[in-house]
Motif scaffolding. Structure first.
Motif, mmCIF file in Angstrom:
data_model
loop_
_atom_site.group_PDB
_atom_site.id
_atom_site.type_symbol
_atom_site.label_atom_id
_atom_site.label_comp_id
_atom_site.label_asym_id
_atom_site.label_seq_id
_atom_site.Cartn_x
_atom_site.Cartn_y
_atom_site.Cartn_z
ATOM 1 N N UNK A 1 -12.535 23.959 -9.708
ATOM 2 C CA UNK A 1 -12.578 25.335 -8.682
ATOM 3 C C UNK A 1 -13.975 25.358 -9.025
ATOM 4 N N UNK A 2 -14.794 25.442 -8.160
ATOM 5 C CA UNK A 2 -16.198 25.374 -7.901
ATOM 6 C C UNK A 2 -16.729 27.611 -8.862
ATOM 7 N N UNK A 3 -17.465 27.816 -8.657
ATOM 8 C CA UNK A 3 -17.746 29.087 -8.886
ATOM 9 C C UNK A 3 -19.778 29.233 -8.082
ATOM 10 N N UNK A 4 -20.019 29.910 -7.226
ATOM 11 C CA UNK A 4 -21.376 30.091 -7.550
ATOM 12 C C UNK A 4 -21.895 31.209 -8.614
ATOM 13 N N UNK A 5 -23.154 31.115 -9.411
ATOM 14 C CA UNK A 5 -23.936 31.840 -9.125
ATOM 15 C C UNK A 5 -24.667 32.931 -8.397
ATOM 16 N N UNK A 6 -24.919 33.816 -8.222
ATOM 17 C CA UNK A 6 -25.554 34.526 -7.438
ATOM 18 C C UNK A 6 -26.810 35.590 -9.080
ATOM 19 N N UNK A 7 -27.970 35.735 -8.063
ATOM 20 C CA UNK A 7 -28.917 37.121 -8.435
ATOM 21 C C UNK A 7 -28.012 37.591 -7.189
ATOM 22 N N UNK A 8 -29.232 38.487 -6.972
ATOM 23 C CA UNK A 8 -28.768 39.760 -6.609
ATOM 24 C C UNK A 8 -28.848 39.102 -5.017
ATOM 25 N N UNK A 9 -29.439 38.026 -4.240
ATOM 26 C CA UNK A 9 -28.998 37.783 -2.987
ATOM 27 C C UNK A 9 -29.059 36.217 -3.334
ATOM 28 N N UNK A 10 -29.235 35.642 -3.525
ATOM 29 C CA UNK A 10 -29.361 34.028 -3.872
ATOM 30 C C UNK A 10 -28.228 32.883 -4.647
ATOM 31 N N UNK A 11 -27.852 32.815 -3.963
ATOM 32 C CA UNK A 11 -27.454 30.752 -5.088
ATOM 33 C C UNK A 11 -28.589 30.404 -5.816
ATOM 34 N N UNK A 12 -28.178 30.917 -7.469
ATOM 35 C CA UNK A 12 -29.302 30.178 -8.146
ATOM 36 C C UNK A 12 -28.353 29.279 -9.192
ATOM 37 N N UNK A 13 -27.165 28.815 -8.968
ATOM 38 C CA UNK A 13 -26.346 27.650 -9.809
ATOM 39 C C UNK A 13 -25.223 27.848 -9.624
ATOM 40 N N UNK A 14 -24.249 26.607 -10.083
ATOM 41 C CA UNK A 14 -22.963 27.102 -9.468
ATOM 42 C C UNK A 14 -22.606 26.195 -11.460
ATOM 43 N N UNK A 15 -20.652 26.370 -11.259
ATOM 44 C CA UNK A 15 -20.033 25.211 -12.476
ATOM 45 C C UNK A 15 -18.609 25.541 -11.522
ATOM 46 N N UNK A 16 -18.461 23.942 -12.385
ATOM 47 C CA UNK A 16 -17.133 23.646 -11.585
ATOM 48 C C UNK A 16 -15.848 23.031 -12.746
ATOM 49 N N UNK A 17 -14.922 23.805 -12.725
ATOM 50 C CA UNK A 17 -14.069 23.355 -13.918
ATOM 51 C C UNK A 17 -12.499 23.604 -14.032
ATOM 52 N N UNK A 18 -11.538 23.004 -14.256
ATOM 53 C CA UNK A 18 -10.369 22.364 -14.330
ATOM 54 C C UNK A 18 -9.991 22.467 -15.213
ATOM 55 N N UNK A 19 -9.138 23.809 -15.000
ATOM 56 C CA UNK A 19 -7.937 23.850 -16.316
ATOM 57 C C UNK A 19 -6.930 22.744 -16.562
ATOM 58 N N UNK A 20 -6.336 22.750 -17.601
ATOM 59 C CA UNK A 20 -5.190 21.811 -18.276
ATOM 60 C C UNK A 20 -5.947 20.693 -17.952
ATOM 61 N N UNK A 21 -7.324 20.220 -18.385
ATOM 62 C CA UNK A 21 -7.612 18.380 -18.013
ATOM 63 C C UNK A 21 -8.157 18.471 -19.115
ATOM 64 N N UNK A 22 -6.871 17.336 -19.955
ATOM 65 C CA UNK A 22 -7.522 16.907 -21.305
ATOM 66 C C UNK A 22 -7.298 16.162 -20.936
ATOM 67 N N UNK A 23 -7.790 15.351 -21.633
ATOM 68 C CA UNK A 23 -8.532 13.782 -22.496
ATOM 69 C C UNK A 23 -7.354 13.659 -23.615
ATOM 70 N N UNK A 24 -7.227 12.376 -23.724
ATOM 71 C CA UNK A 24 -6.177 11.427 -24.720
ATOM 72 C C UNK A 24 -6.308 12.208 -26.137
ATOM 73 N N UNK A 25 -7.401 12.805 -26.730
ATOM 74 C CA UNK A 25 -7.678 13.208 -28.302
ATOM 75 C C UNK A 25 -6.923 14.499 -28.306
ATOM 76 N N UNK A 26 -6.151 14.935 -27.078
ATOM 77 C CA UNK A 26 -6.268 16.424 -27.530
ATOM 78 C C UNK A 26 -5.106 16.692 -26.668
ATOM 79 N N UNK A 27 -3.596 17.267 -27.066
ATOM 80 C CA UNK A 27 -2.668 17.819 -27.057
ATOM 81 C C UNK A 27 -2.250 19.291 -26.614
ATOM 82 N N UNK A 28 -3.994 20.330 -27.052
ATOM 83 C CA UNK A 28 -3.258 21.178 -26.714
ATOM 84 C C UNK A 28 -4.479 21.188 -24.581
ATOM 85 N N UNK A 29 -3.973 22.535 -24.485
ATOM 86 C CA UNK A 29 -4.274 22.772 -22.772
ATOM 87 C C UNK A 29 -5.833 23.274 -23.092
ATOM 88 N N UNK A 30 -6.766 22.069 -22.260
ATOM 89 C CA UNK A 30 -7.777 22.489 -22.731
ATOM 90 C C UNK A 30 -8.369 23.100 -20.733
#
Length: 167
Positions: free
Chosen positions: A57-86
């Protein structure tokens, strides 16, 4: 400031932000050739669409008018060391002139809220071992859980720490 889920039509904004941010973020860490290779590989519109199709999921961060950054995240994306949903933060970037003003913490807090509301047990991300952002993440409570070297092709690797923050 506000974050909005990014549509496919807004992916060029993500790409343009990455091309503006990466040279200052990685210019002292990576060669110009590797920087160009990674930007072309990770931020082509086709690859961004594929990442979106694969659950990011990509999200854009806006100040009043302009996109100034972004984040991309994924639910339930576990790597081998974790059994917990991360939730994995695949990407989090801000324009250099906006850093140090609380925007990065705001994005982490927003992703944390989303993760918690989806019954995730924490968030994690990769950070280049030589990226000063590591100290920012530590200040927010992230801890290094492991190191990994990822072959990204063309004789290049990503030499990273995996950092986690458990709720």
């Amino acid at each position: 400031m506000k974050m909005n889920v990014c549509t496919r039509e807004q992916l060029p904004i993500v790409r343009d932000l990455a091309y503006n941010i990466w040279p200052s973020t990685y210019g002292d860490i990576l060669s110009n050739a590797q920087l160009e290779y990674m930007l072309d590989s990770f931020y082509s519109i086709a690859n961004l669409e594929r990442q979106m199709d694969n659950g990011q999921v990509f999200e854009l961060l806006f100040d009043e008018t302009n996109a100034i950054g972004f984040v991309a995240y994924e639910l339930n994306c576990n790597f081998e060391n974790f059994s917990k949903p991360l939730t994995k933060i695949h990407k989090i970037y801000l324009l250099p002139e906006t850093q140090g003003k609380g925007f990065g913490k705001f994005m982490i807090d927003e992703v944390s809220k989303i993760a918690k509301s989806n019954k995730q047990k924490g968030i994690y991300l990769n950070v280049n071992k030589y990226n000063t952002a590591k100290f920012f993440y530590e200040k927010l409570g992230f801890v290094i859980s492991k190191e990994e070297v990822i072959d990204i092709g063309n004789d290049y690797v990503m030499d990273d720490y995996v950092m986690q923050y458990l709720f």
